[in-house]
Enzyme design. Structure first.
Site, PDB file in Angstrom:
ATOM      1  N   HIS A 272     -12.587   3.332   0.059  1.00  0.00           N
ATOM      2  CA  HIS A 272     -12.627   2.366   1.180  1.00  0.00           C
ATOM      3  C   HIS A 272     -13.375   1.089   0.790  1.00  0.00           C
ATOM      4  CE1 HIS A 272     -12.459   5.914   4.280  1.00  0.00           C
ATOM      5  NE2 HIS A 272     -11.225   5.434   4.078  1.00  0.00           N
TER       6      HIS A 272
ATOM      7  N   ASN B   8       0.876  -1.175   0.000  1.00  0.00           N
ATOM      8  CA  ASN B   8       0.000   0.000   0.000  1.00  0.00           C
ATOM      9  C   ASN B   8       0.911   1.222   0.000  1.00  0.00           C
ATOM     10  OD1 ASN B   8      -1.746   2.075   0.500  1.00  0.00           O
ATOM     11  ND2 ASN B   8      -2.693   1.145   2.311  1.00  0.00           N
TER      12      ASN B   8
ATOM     13  N   ARG C 228     -10.476  16.695   6.774  1.00  0.00           N
ATOM     14  CA  ARG C 228     -11.289  17.133   5.625  1.00  0.00           C
ATOM     15  C   ARG C 228     -12.669  17.574   6.105  1.00  0.00           C
ATOM     16  NH1 ARG C 228     -10.268  11.566   2.984  1.00  0.00           N
ATOM     17  NH2 ARG C 228      -8.165  11.760   2.137  1.00  0.00           N
TER      18      ARG C 228
ATOM     19  N   ARG D  28      -2.580  -2.136  -3.399  1.00  0.00           N
ATOM     20  CA  ARG D  28      -3.769  -1.306  -3.234  1.00  0.00           C
ATOM     21  C   ARG D  28      -3.630  -0.147  -4.213  1.00  0.00           C
ATOM     22  NH1 ARG D  28      -4.877   3.422   0.889  1.00  0.00           N
ATOM     23  NH2 ARG D  28      -7.093   3.739   0.439  1.00  0.00           N
TER      24      ARG D  28
ATOM     25  N   GLU E 253      -7.980  -4.824   5.250  1.00  0.00           N
ATOM     26  CA  GLU E 253      -7.899  -4.616   3.802  1.00  0.00           C
ATOM     27  C   GLU E 253      -6.770  -5.441   3.186  1.00  0.00           C
ATOM     28  OE1 GLU E 253      -8.026  -0.586   5.255  1.00  0.00           O
ATOM     29  OE2 GLU E 253      -8.859   0.032   3.324  1.00  0.00           O
TER      30      GLU E 253
END
Ligand code: ADP
Length: 401
Positions: A178, A10, A239, A89, A384
């Site tokens: 996600h 990743n 964010r 990923r 993940e």
């Protein structure tokens, strides 16, 4: 095809997370993180069987240098022979990729073209792919896209209220992110329900530094809160999430902001850190709220939870049945306060928490934390890396048939 172990990569702009996983058993043989890349502080930490070692990276302190250190360690531990493929990923797969994909020159070009939709992520993912090709030139490489799970969304969920030509000519639509995490926890929830995923109707809240809610109908994503970029939807660590577009014009026209100032403001200086003026870290905010009665930390967490509850409730419009709600991600898995605050606003959907179970289900524990009369409400630790390993192995097995 021997899919003994998959090296999962990743790759971010200044970091590389990696794990060596046996997809058949889920066992992690080795894992680690290279961080502060492209600076003289660059280092890589490798964990194996309870042992943790940190190495400073050699000049030029880049992704390739990090992978070289990893390769040497894998060789010394005699693990290279066990690796059958690399699973990457990749954040943005656009409309083209709804499945794990063997990386070819054409796929690399597509990932590169999709960088216009994910300028912070896809270029970093490509760096990881190229560095792995150099380090492991004989091994197949697979891309697992963060957007792939959401490609099942219907038009009514992915279209923005913008001119159709912007969608048709420039791909401006909701993609969602996600996906690998929402897919993993949905599968785990299906196991709890003891029925196939294709018969499950769920709402999944991935709450980490980035946050998104996804609604899963008959096992497929039918709507999600993140949009063309990960900036839309919930309030996150840094964010702002959904925003009245008029605020951007006001900032630029009347308050002297440039477009790059606005970019920094909404992506790096807003959300939990922006409202609290203290931190983007949920733990710090909870401590400040509970121990010091910190007014802005309390406000930040309250707004954060209300926005999540509103988003979850809005997804009842996508479903005719609902088996349960899933919390995952660093905050979803660990913050009993956040879970209580969200679920207490979902009484109309027949959710209520067993506070004893809620308090006890943290730090890696999983389970249903709802009361007997409530719909199910699970805490599920996401994984993940395991999905990337499993899907890469599955693809290679299918290709070898
Ligand atoms: P990322 O999106 O970077 O993968 P994580 O899923 O690891 O992030 O989530 C990070 C968030 O989880 C941070 O806000 C952190 O404060 C929060 N978190 C981790 N542990 C706890 C805890 N025990 N209580 C509350 N929040 C926690």
């Amino acid at each position: 095809m021997n899919t003994n172990a998959i090296l999962v990569i990743n790759c971010g702009s200044s970091s590389v997370k990696f794990s060596l996983i046996k997809p058949a058993s889920g066992e992690t043989l080795l894992s680690g993180l290279a961080e502060c890349l492209l600076s003289t502080d660059a280092k890589v930490t490798i964990k194996q069987q309870g042992d943790k070692k940190t190495y400073k990276l050699p000049d030029p302190f880049d992704h390739q240098a990090a992978l070289s250190v990893l390769v040497v360690q894998l060789q010394q531990l005699n693990l290279v022979k066990d690796i059958s493929a690399i699973g990457h990923r990749v954040v943005h797969g656009g409309e083209k990729y709804s499945q794990p994909t063997l990386i070819t020159t054409e796929v690399e070009q597509a990932i590169s073209q999709l960088a216009k939709l994910a300028p912070l992520h896809n270029p970093a993912n490509l760096i990881g792919i190229k560095a792995c090709q150099a380090a492991f030139d004989c091994l197949p490489q697979v891309a697992v896209f963060d957007t792939a799970f959401h490609q099942s969304m219907p038009e009514k969920a992915y279209m923005y209220g913008l001119p159709y030509s912007l969608y048709k000519e420039h791909g401006i639509r909701r993609y969602g992110f996600h996906g690998t995490s929402h897919y993993f926890v949905a599968n785990q929830a299906a196991k709890q329900l003891n029925k196939p995923l294709a018969q499950c109707n769920l709402i999944s809240a991935h709450l980490g530094n980035g946050c998104s809610v996804t609604v899963i109908k008959n096992g497929e994503s039918v709507d999600t809160s993140m949009g063309m970029t990960p900036g839309e939807g919930l309030i996150m660590g840094t964010r702002c999430g959904d925003l009245d577009t008029g605020i951007i014009f006001h900032l630029v026209d009347n308050l002297g902001y440039s477009i790059s100032d606005v970019d920094k403001l909404v992506n790096k200086e807003s959300g939990l850190v922006g409202i609290s003026d203290l931190s983007n870290d949920c733990r710090t905010l909870e401590n400040a709220m509970l121990e010091d009665n910190h007014v802005q930390a309390t406000l930040a967490l309250t707004v954060f939870c209300y926005r999540i509850a509103k988003s979850i409730a809005s997804y009842s419009a996508s479903l005719t049945q609902l088996d349960g709600l899933v919390f995952t991600g660093g905050i979803g898995e660990n913050s009993s306060w956040v879970r209580t605050e969200i679920v207490k606003q979902l009484g109309l959907l027949n959710f209520s928490l067993d506070e004893e179970k809620n308090q006890a289900t943290r730090f890696g524990a999983s389970g249903n934390i709802a009361t007997k009369n409530s719909r199910a409400c699970w805490v599920i630790a996401t994984n993940e890396e395991f999905v990337i390993a499993e899907q890469s192995a599955q693809l290679l097995t299918n290709l070898a048939k």
